[in-house]
Scaffold this active site. Structure first.
Site, PDB file in Angstrom:
ATOM      1  N   HIS A  59       0.820  -1.211   0.000  1.00 30.88           N
ATOM      2  CA  HIS A  59       0.000   0.000   0.000  1.00 30.88           C
ATOM      3  C   HIS A  59       0.853   1.260   0.000  1.00 30.88           C
ATOM      4  CE1 HIS A  59       0.625   1.060   4.297  1.00 30.88           C
ATOM      5  NE2 HIS A  59       0.608  -0.235   4.527  1.00 30.88           N
ATOM      6  N   CYS A  68       2.659  -4.773   6.880  1.00 31.08           N
ATOM      7  CA  CYS A  68       2.489  -4.610   5.443  1.00 31.08           C
ATOM      8  C   CYS A  68       3.691  -3.897   4.821  1.00 31.08           C
ATOM      9  CB  CYS A  68       1.207  -3.852   5.164  1.00 31.08           C
ATOM     10  SG  CYS A  68      -0.265  -4.748   5.699  1.00 31.08           S
TER      11      CYS A  68
END
Length: 227
Positions: free
Chosen positions: A177, A193
């Site tokens: 992301h 992440c």
């Protein structure tokens, strides 16, 4: 705490997008970017009604700039590879090259390794904080799933795009992301992440084909990864 639980802080709403371009069988030149090109690459950009600020790229280690390199992965074209120790993400191209991006990765204990597919792709995702993350940081309760999460936007921790990793048909809760925190690139600070500069995740989103294979390494790229 299991890997799925620690990674749940990256959970968001999901939208399937199937029209990403598939790499063609051509070779690409490897040419260093000029300062003018870098300034344009990391300039302010409007996207989806949001103004992404310019990045002070001269304050970032140049090795983390988006750049075409000789492919070090040995994977087939179209594969996404995350080199966690190196803090790099690669999109393998035909002709022996790869597009490389600098990334920020999860701190120790907040990591996933293995092979999967990019099953969902989401522009301007909503950040919905799961209960286990709220238990660690109660101030995030206002962004809970029950409260609808944080609105998409420049201050949203998931940035301009999110790509969702599935393995064996199940959500790993592992994401690629964007992030407004450009200073985190090259560091291990996230909740599991892989984060990219917003300008870079816009570029990545255009390059990654639907259901692309992804390989995430926590050790040297030559070693086998967990299934």
């Amino acid at each position: 705490m299991g890997a799925a639980a620690t990674l749940a802080g990256c959970a968001t709403t999901e939208t399937s997008v199937r029209n990403a371009p598939v790499p063609q069988k051509v070779s690409y030149p490897i040419v260093p970017a000029s300062d003018e090109e870098l300034a344009a690459r990391y300039a302010a950009v409007e996207d989806g009604g949001h103004l992404i600020p310019a990045i002070p790229y001269r304050e970032i280690d140049p090795k983390y700039y988006r750049q075409r390199v000789k492919d070090p992965t040995g994977e087939t074209p179209g594969t996404v590879v995350v080199d966690t120790p190196g803090r790099f993400l690669y999109v393998v191209e035909p002709g022996g090259t790869a597009m490389r991006y600098g990334v920020g990765i999860g701190r120790e204990g907040f990591a996933w390794e293995g092979e999967g597919i990019i099953h969902w792709r989401q522009p301007w995702p909503r950040w919905k904080v799961p209960a286990d993350m709220i238990a660690r940081t109660p101030s995030l309760a206002r962004y809970s799933v029950e409260n609808g999460g944080m609105e998409p936007g420049i201050k949203n921790p998931l940035g301009a795009r999110a790509l969702y990793i599935f393995q064996n048909g199940k959500d790993t809760l592992y994401r690629l992301h964007g992030s407004p925190e450009w200073k985190s690139i090259g560091k291990a600070t996230s909740s599991g992440c892989v984060r990219l500069i917003n300008q870079d995740v816009l570029d990545l989103y255009k390059r990654v084909p639907y259901h692309a294979r992804i390989v995430v390494h926590q050790g040297p790229m030559g070693a086998a990864v967990g299934a």
